[in-house]
Design a protein around this motif. Structure first.
Motif, PDB file in Angstrom:
ATOM      1  N   MET A   1       0.847  -1.175   0.000  1.00 38.36           N
ATOM      2  CA  MET A   1       0.000   0.000   0.000  1.00 38.36           C
ATOM      3  C   MET A   1       0.891   1.236   0.000  1.00 38.36           C
ATOM      4  SD  MET A   1      -2.783   1.079   2.847  1.00 38.36           S
ATOM      5  CE  MET A   1      -4.118   2.066   2.332  1.00 38.36           C
ATOM      6  N   VAL A   2       0.582   2.142  -0.872  1.00 45.43           N
ATOM      7  CA  VAL A   2       1.352   3.377  -0.980  1.00 45.43           C
ATOM      8  C   VAL A   2       0.633   4.455  -0.185  1.00 45.43           C
ATOM      9  CG1 VAL A   2       2.187   5.154  -2.546  1.00 45.43           C
ATOM     10  CG2 VAL A   2       2.198   2.762  -3.258  1.00 45.43           C
ATOM     11  N   ILE A   3       1.360   5.117   0.674  1.00 42.94           N
ATOM     12  CA  ILE A   3       0.793   6.214   1.457  1.00 42.94           C
ATOM     13  C   ILE A   3       1.305   7.507   0.845  1.00 42.94           C
ATOM     14  CG2 ILE A   3       0.677   7.318   3.705  1.00 42.94           C
ATOM     15  CD1 ILE A   3       1.034   4.546   4.938  1.00 42.94           C
ATOM     16  N   LYS A   4       0.371   8.345   0.475  1.00 45.60           N
ATOM     17  CA  LYS A   4       0.713   9.598  -0.172  1.00 45.60           C
ATOM     18  C   LYS A   4       0.396  10.745   0.773  1.00 45.60           C
ATOM     19  CE  LYS A   4      -0.506  12.413  -4.139  1.00 45.60           C
ATOM     20  NZ  LYS A   4      -1.366  12.564  -5.294  1.00 45.60           N
ATOM     21  N   LYS A   5       1.293  11.679   0.862  1.00 42.88           N
ATOM     22  CA  LYS A   5       1.033  12.878   1.650  1.00 42.88           C
ATOM     23  C   LYS A   5       0.168  13.813   0.822  1.00 42.88           C
ATOM     24  CE  LYS A   5       3.157  16.486   4.335  1.00 42.88           C
ATOM     25  NZ  LYS A   5       4.374  17.084   4.840  1.00 42.88           N
ATOM     26  N   PHE A   6      -0.942  14.245   1.391  1.00 48.66           N
ATOM     27  CA  PHE A   6      -1.871  15.094   0.672  1.00 48.66           C
ATOM     28  C   PHE A   6      -1.460  16.554   0.789  1.00 48.66           C
ATOM     29  CE2 PHE A   6      -4.319  11.330   1.844  1.00 48.66           C
ATOM     30  CZ  PHE A   6      -4.684  10.907   0.581  1.00 48.66           C
ATOM     31  N   SER A   7      -1.532  17.239  -0.336  1.00 50.57           N
ATOM     32  CA  SER A   7      -1.117  18.631  -0.351  1.00 50.57           C
ATOM     33  C   SER A   7      -2.250  19.586  -0.019  1.00 50.57           C
ATOM     34  CB  SER A   7      -0.543  18.981  -1.727  1.00 50.57           C
ATOM     35  OG  SER A   7      -1.520  18.753  -2.734  1.00 50.57           O
ATOM     36  N   SER A   8      -3.465  19.087  -0.029  1.00 50.13           N
ATOM     37  CA  SER A   8      -4.582  19.969   0.294  1.00 50.13           C
ATOM     38  C   SER A   8      -5.781  19.161   0.780  1.00 50.13           C
ATOM     39  CB  SER A   8      -4.985  20.783  -0.932  1.00 50.13           C
ATOM     40  OG  SER A   8      -5.618  19.942  -1.880  1.00 50.13           O
ATOM     41  N   LYS A   9      -6.695  19.876   1.412  1.00 45.51           N
ATOM     42  CA  LYS A   9      -7.934  19.239   1.860  1.00 45.51           C
ATOM     43  C   LYS A   9      -8.728  18.725   0.670  1.00 45.51           C
ATOM     44  CE  LYS A   9      -8.513  22.119   5.944  1.00 45.51           C
ATOM     45  NZ  LYS A   9      -9.367  23.127   6.594  1.00 45.51           N
ATOM     46  N   THR A  10      -8.702  19.489  -0.415  1.00 44.64           N
ATOM     47  CA  THR A  10      -9.442  19.097  -1.606  1.00 44.64           C
ATOM     48  C   THR A  10      -8.929  17.769  -2.154  1.00 44.64           C
ATOM     49  OG1 THR A  10      -9.846  21.415  -2.131  1.00 44.64           O
ATOM     50  CG2 THR A  10     -10.143  19.831  -3.915  1.00 44.64           C
ATOM     51  N   THR A  11      -7.635  17.596  -2.177  1.00 46.74           N
ATOM     52  CA  THR A  11      -7.054  16.347  -2.656  1.00 46.74           C
ATOM     53  C   THR A  11      -7.487  15.192  -1.761  1.00 46.74           C
ATOM     54  OG1 THR A  11      -5.134  17.530  -3.520  1.00 46.74           O
ATOM     55  CG2 THR A  11      -4.905  15.156  -3.220  1.00 46.74           C
ATOM     56  N   LEU A  12      -7.432  15.388  -0.469  1.00 49.60           N
ATOM     57  CA  LEU A  12      -7.864  14.348   0.468  1.00 49.60           C
ATOM     58  C   LEU A  12      -9.314  13.982   0.215  1.00 49.60           C
ATOM     59  CD1 LEU A  12      -7.605  12.525   2.961  1.00 49.60           C
ATOM     60  CD2 LEU A  12      -8.158  14.526   4.353  1.00 49.60           C
ATOM     61  N   LYS A  13     -10.167  14.983   0.075  1.00 51.02           N
ATOM     62  CA  LYS A  13     -11.595  14.730  -0.158  1.00 51.02           C
ATOM     63  C   LYS A  13     -11.805  13.968  -1.467  1.00 51.02           C
ATOM     64  CE  LYS A  13     -13.133  18.796   2.395  1.00 51.02           C
ATOM     65  NZ  LYS A  13     -13.761  20.120   2.293  1.00 51.02           N
ATOM     66  N   ASN A  14     -11.103  14.367  -2.507  1.00 53.16           N
ATOM     67  CA  ASN A  14     -11.257  13.716  -3.809  1.00 53.16           C
ATOM     68  C   ASN A  14     -10.768  12.267  -3.784  1.00 53.16           C
ATOM     69  OD1 ASN A  14     -12.386  16.016  -4.930  1.00 53.16           O
ATOM     70  ND2 ASN A  14     -10.438  16.754  -5.751  1.00 53.16           N
ATOM     71  N   VAL A  15      -9.648  12.030  -3.151  1.00 54.44           N
ATOM     72  CA  VAL A  15      -9.114  10.670  -3.062  1.00 54.44           C
ATOM     73  C   VAL A  15     -10.031   9.802  -2.203  1.00 54.44           C
ATOM     74  CG1 VAL A  15      -7.192   9.265  -2.221  1.00 54.44           C
ATOM     75  CG2 VAL A  15      -6.738  11.348  -3.521  1.00 54.44           C
ATOM     76  N   PHE A  16     -10.519  10.330  -1.097  1.00 57.61           N
ATOM     77  CA  PHE A  16     -11.429   9.575  -0.235  1.00 57.61           C
ATOM     78  C   PHE A  16     -12.663   9.149  -1.030  1.00 57.61           C
ATOM     79  CE2 PHE A  16     -14.712   8.741   2.832  1.00 57.61           C
ATOM     80  CZ  PHE A  16     -14.041   8.156   3.895  1.00 57.61           C
ATOM     81  N   LYS A  17     -13.248  10.072  -1.763  1.00 56.22           N
ATOM     82  CA  LYS A  17     -14.452   9.758  -2.533  1.00 56.22           C
ATOM     83  C   LYS A  17     -14.156   8.733  -3.623  1.00 56.22           C
ATOM     84  CE  LYS A  17     -18.576  11.605  -4.504  1.00 56.22           C
ATOM     85  NZ  LYS A  17     -19.514  12.679  -4.427  1.00 56.22           N
ATOM     86  N   ALA A  18     -13.003   8.838  -4.249  1.00 61.56           N
ATOM     87  CA  ALA A  18     -12.630   7.880  -5.288  1.00 61.56           C
ATOM     88  C   ALA A  18     -12.456   6.474  -4.716  1.00 61.56           C
ATOM     89  CB  ALA A  18     -11.344   8.336  -5.977  1.00 61.56           C
ATOM     90  N   VAL A  19     -11.906   6.381  -3.521  1.00 67.57           N
ATOM     91  CA  VAL A  19     -11.658   5.083  -2.901  1.00 67.57           C
ATOM     92  C   VAL A  19     -12.920   4.484  -2.300  1.00 67.57           C
ATOM     93  CG1 VAL A  19     -10.414   3.914  -1.034  1.00 67.57           C
ATOM     94  CG2 VAL A  19      -9.217   5.566  -2.475  1.00 67.57           C
ATOM     95  N   TYR A  20     -13.685   5.297  -1.572  1.00 69.43           N
ATOM     96  CA  TYR A  20     -14.822   4.777  -0.806  1.00 69.43           C
ATOM     97  C   TYR A  20     -16.185   5.026  -1.447  1.00 69.43           C
ATOM     98  CZ  TYR A  20     -11.364   3.999   2.782  1.00 69.43           C
ATOM     99  OH  TYR A  20     -10.264   3.564   3.468  1.00 69.43           O
ATOM    100  N   GLY A  21     -16.245   5.841  -2.490  1.00 66.42           N
ATOM    101  CA  GLY A  21     -17.496   6.075  -3.181  1.00 66.42           C
ATOM    102  C   GLY A  21     -18.457   7.015  -2.470  1.00 66.42           C
ATOM    103  N   THR A  22     -18.007   7.635  -1.430  1.00 72.33           N
ATOM    104  CA  THR A  22     -18.820   8.599  -0.690  1.00 72.33           C
ATOM    105  C   THR A  22     -17.909   9.709  -0.188  1.00 72.33           C
ATOM    106  OG1 THR A  22     -20.453   8.843   1.080  1.00 72.33           O
ATOM    107  CG2 THR A  22     -18.607   7.389   1.529  1.00 72.33           C
ATOM    108  N   SER A  23     -18.504  10.832   0.114  1.00 77.56           N
ATOM    109  CA  SER A  23     -17.672  11.940   0.595  1.00 77.56           C
ATOM    110  C   SER A  23     -17.209  11.689   2.019  1.00 77.56           C
ATOM    111  CB  SER A  23     -18.453  13.251   0.535  1.00 77.56           C
ATOM    112  OG  SER A  23     -19.464  13.273   1.527  1.00 77.56           O
ATOM    113  N   LEU A  24     -16.138  12.337   2.381  1.00 81.98           N
ATOM    114  CA  LEU A  24     -15.618  12.228   3.735  1.00 81.98           C
ATOM    115  C   LEU A  24     -16.648  12.722   4.741  1.00 81.98           C
ATOM    116  CD1 LEU A  24     -13.289  11.564   5.655  1.00 81.98           C
ATOM    117  CD2 LEU A  24     -12.326  13.811   5.149  1.00 81.98           C
ATOM    118  N   ALA A  25     -17.317  13.829   4.419  1.00 82.18           N
ATOM    119  CA  ALA A  25     -18.332  14.382   5.321  1.00 82.18           C
ATOM    120  C   ALA A  25     -19.495  13.407   5.505  1.00 82.18           C
ATOM    121  CB  ALA A  25     -18.837  15.712   4.787  1.00 82.18           C
ATOM    122  N   ALA A  26     -19.937  12.770   4.425  1.00 83.02           N
ATOM    123  CA  ALA A  26     -21.038  11.803   4.522  1.00 83.02           C
ATOM    124  C   ALA A  26     -20.617  10.594   5.348  1.00 83.02           C
ATOM    125  CB  ALA A  26     -21.480  11.367   3.134  1.00 83.02           C
ATOM    126  N   HIS A  27     -19.381  10.167   5.198  1.00 86.75           N
ATOM    127  CA  HIS A  27     -18.869   9.033   5.970  1.00 86.75           C
ATOM    128  C   HIS A  27     -18.848   9.358   7.467  1.00 86.75           C
ATOM    129  CE1 HIS A  27     -16.466   5.486   6.874  1.00 86.75           C
ATOM    130  NE2 HIS A  27     -15.703   6.271   7.614  1.00 86.75           N
TER     131      HIS A  27
END
Length: 81
Positions: A1-27
Motif C-alpha cells: 500500500m502506498v501512502i501519499k502525503k496530501f497537499s490539500s484538503k481538496t485532494t484528500l476529499k477527492n481521493v477519499f471519494k474515489a476510494v470509498y465512493g462517498t464523501s468524507l463528510a457523509a462518511h
C-alpha cells in the motif's frame, strides 16, 4: 500500500471519494449517527447528551439528521429498539 502525503484538503476529499465512493463528510455523518443509534439503545443518556457525544451542538439538527437517516426521531427509535 502506498501512502501519499496530501497537499490539500481538496485532494484528500477527492481521493477519499474515489476510494470509498462517498464523501468524507457523509462518511463521518454516517458514523456519528450509527454511534448515536447505539447510545439510544444502550444508555439512558438524554437526547441532548447523545447529540453532544456524537458531535452535534444543536439537538434539533441532530434529531433532523437522525430522522433523515433512520426514518424516525431519536425518541421513537429508542422506544422501538
Amino acid at each position: 500500500m502506498v501512502i501519499k502525503k496530501f497537499s490539500s484538503k481538496t485532494t484528500l476529499k477527492n481521493v477519499f471519494k474515489a476510494v470509498y465512493g462517498t464523501s468524507l463528510a457523509a462518511h463521518i455523518k454516517e458514523h456519528r449517527l450509527l454511534q448515536a443509534a447505539e447510545l439510544l439503545c444502550h444508555s439512558q443518556d438524554s437526547m441532548a447528551e447523545i447529540a453532544a457525544k456524537v458531535g452535534y451542538e444543536s439537538q434539533s439538527r441532530f434529531s433532523a439528521a437522525f430522522k433523515k437517516r433512520f426514518g424516525e426521531l431519536p425518541t421513537q427509535y429508542r422506544k422501538t429498539h
